[in-house]
Design an enzyme around this catalytic site. Structure first.
Site, mmCIF file in Angstrom:
data_model
loop_
_atom_site.group_PDB
_atom_site.id
_atom_site.type_symbol
_atom_site.label_atom_id
_atom_site.label_comp_id
_atom_site.label_asym_id
_atom_site.label_seq_id
_atom_site.Cartn_x
_atom_site.Cartn_y
_atom_site.Cartn_z
ATOM 1 N N HIS A 124 -2.927 7.669 6.594
ATOM 2 C CA HIS A 124 -1.868 8.529 6.046
ATOM 3 C C HIS A 124 -2.440 9.850 5.534
ATOM 4 O O HIS A 124 -1.781 10.889 5.615
ATOM 5 C CB HIS A 124 -1.164 7.829 4.871
ATOM 6 C CG HIS A 124 0.011 6.991 5.257
ATOM 7 N ND1 HIS A 124 1.128 7.508 5.885
ATOM 8 C CD2 HIS A 124 0.272 5.668 5.067
ATOM 9 C CE1 HIS A 124 2.014 6.526 6.071
ATOM 10 N NE2 HIS A 124 1.521 5.401 5.597
ATOM 11 N N LEU A 143 6.272 1.830 4.317
ATOM 12 C CA LEU A 143 7.398 2.181 3.443
ATOM 13 C C LEU A 143 8.075 3.478 3.900
ATOM 14 O O LEU A 143 9.224 3.720 3.557
ATOM 15 C CB LEU A 143 6.935 2.315 1.982
ATOM 16 C CG LEU A 143 6.504 1.003 1.310
ATOM 17 C CD1 LEU A 143 6.007 1.269 -0.105
ATOM 18 C CD2 LEU A 143 7.634 -0.019 1.293
ATOM 19 N N GLN A 198 3.093 9.984 1.070
ATOM 20 C CA GLN A 198 4.362 9.238 1.103
ATOM 21 C C GLN A 198 5.233 9.541 -0.118
ATOM 22 O O GLN A 198 6.423 9.236 -0.117
ATOM 23 C CB GLN A 198 4.098 7.731 1.189
ATOM 24 C CG GLN A 198 3.461 7.323 2.508
ATOM 25 C CD GLN A 198 3.278 5.830 2.582
ATOM 26 O OE1 GLN A 198 2.296 5.294 2.073
ATOM 27 N NE2 GLN A 198 4.231 5.142 3.194
ATOM 28 N N HIS A 242 -4.745 1.625 7.165
ATOM 29 C CA HIS A 242 -3.392 2.188 7.289
ATOM 30 C C HIS A 242 -3.195 3.328 6.280
ATOM 31 O O HIS A 242 -2.711 4.411 6.637
ATOM 32 C CB HIS A 242 -2.373 1.052 7.071
ATOM 33 C CG HIS A 242 -0.938 1.469 7.087
ATOM 34 N ND1 HIS A 242 -0.028 0.985 8.002
ATOM 35 C CD2 HIS A 242 -0.236 2.303 6.284
ATOM 36 C CE1 HIS A 242 1.160 1.527 7.760
ATOM 37 N NE2 HIS A 242 1.060 2.332 6.719
ATOM 38 N N GLU A 243 -3.586 3.077 5.015
ATOM 39 C CA GLU A 243 -3.359 4.091 3.974
ATOM 40 C C GLU A 243 -4.276 5.296 4.151
ATOM 41 O O GLU A 243 -3.862 6.437 3.936
ATOM 42 C CB GLU A 243 -3.534 3.480 2.577
ATOM 43 C CG GLU A 243 -2.616 2.303 2.256
ATOM 44 C CD GLU A 243 -1.158 2.533 2.598
ATOM 45 O OE1 GLU A 243 -0.683 3.682 2.539
ATOM 46 O OE2 GLU A 243 -0.469 1.548 2.946
ATOM 47 N N GLY A 275 0.833 -1.193 0.000
ATOM 48 C CA GLY A 275 0.000 0.000 0.000
ATOM 49 C C GLY A 275 0.864 1.238 0.000
ATOM 50 O O GLY A 275 2.020 1.205 0.448
HETATM 51 ZN ZN ZN Z 1 2.395 3.551 5.665
#
Ligand code: ZN
Length: 174
Positions: free
Chosen positions: A143, A98, A53, A139-140, A48
């Site tokens: 973000h 990541l 990011q 999770h994404e 993901g």
């Molecule tokens: Zn992440």
């Protein structure tokens, strides 16, 4: 079609803490971003990736929670994604990011969710997710509001995690 790898922002970068803005139009520029994000995610063996990011404060995520042994890619890209329903049942599983390379920890989240958003063509999408897909979507989407999985740890676990992270970053600089 031309694609480009984007540079992944690492924890400590302010862009990872910003609240991202909604996307107004699903145009070619957006679709190019989605392609780049998928390429960058696959290149880094991630499952993901969220726009901040790669340095952009826009509400776009890509996920592909495929099995490591599975060759077939099954990418999902969501624009303006929103969790519209959470299960009361929680589960725990190790998570990585990541933007926090080399680290993982066990995170507790709702076991299943329903997510709504748009696909890169601007069409409405609704995903009923459980298991790894549910976890990676949460999770994404976090973000996009500047939330990292480390924020969800208990204060004690977070302190230990951040200590280890600091150490690993310091060792990298030597
Ligand atoms: Zn992440």
């Amino acid at each position: 079609m031309r694609m480009a790898l984007r540079t992944i922002e690492i924890m400590g970068s302010p862009v990872l803490r910003e609240k991202c803005a909604e996307v107004d139009v699903c145009d070619d520029e957006l679709r190019a971003l989605v392609r780049d994000m998928l390429e960058t995610m696959y290149h880094s063996s991630g499952i993901g990736l969220a726009a901040p990011q790669v340095g952009l404060t826009t509400r776009v995520i890509v996920v592909d929670p495929r099995d490591e042994n599975e060759d077939r890619r099954n990418p999902i890209a969501l624009v303006n994604p929103q969790v519209v329903w959470f299960a009361k049942e929680l589960n725990k599983a190790p998570e990585g990011c990541l933007s926090i390379p080399g680290m993982e920890d066990v995170v507790q989240r709702p076991a299943s969710v329903v997510v709504e958003g748009l696909n890169p063509d601007g069409e409405e999408v609704r995903i009923e997710a459980e298991g790894v897909l549910s976890r990676v979507l949460q999770h994404e989407i976090d973000h996009l509001d500047g939330i990292l999985f480390v924020d969800l740890l208990t204060p004690l676990k977070r302190r230990i995690f951040l200590k280890k992270w600091k150490k690993s970053q310091a060792e990298k600089k030597v």
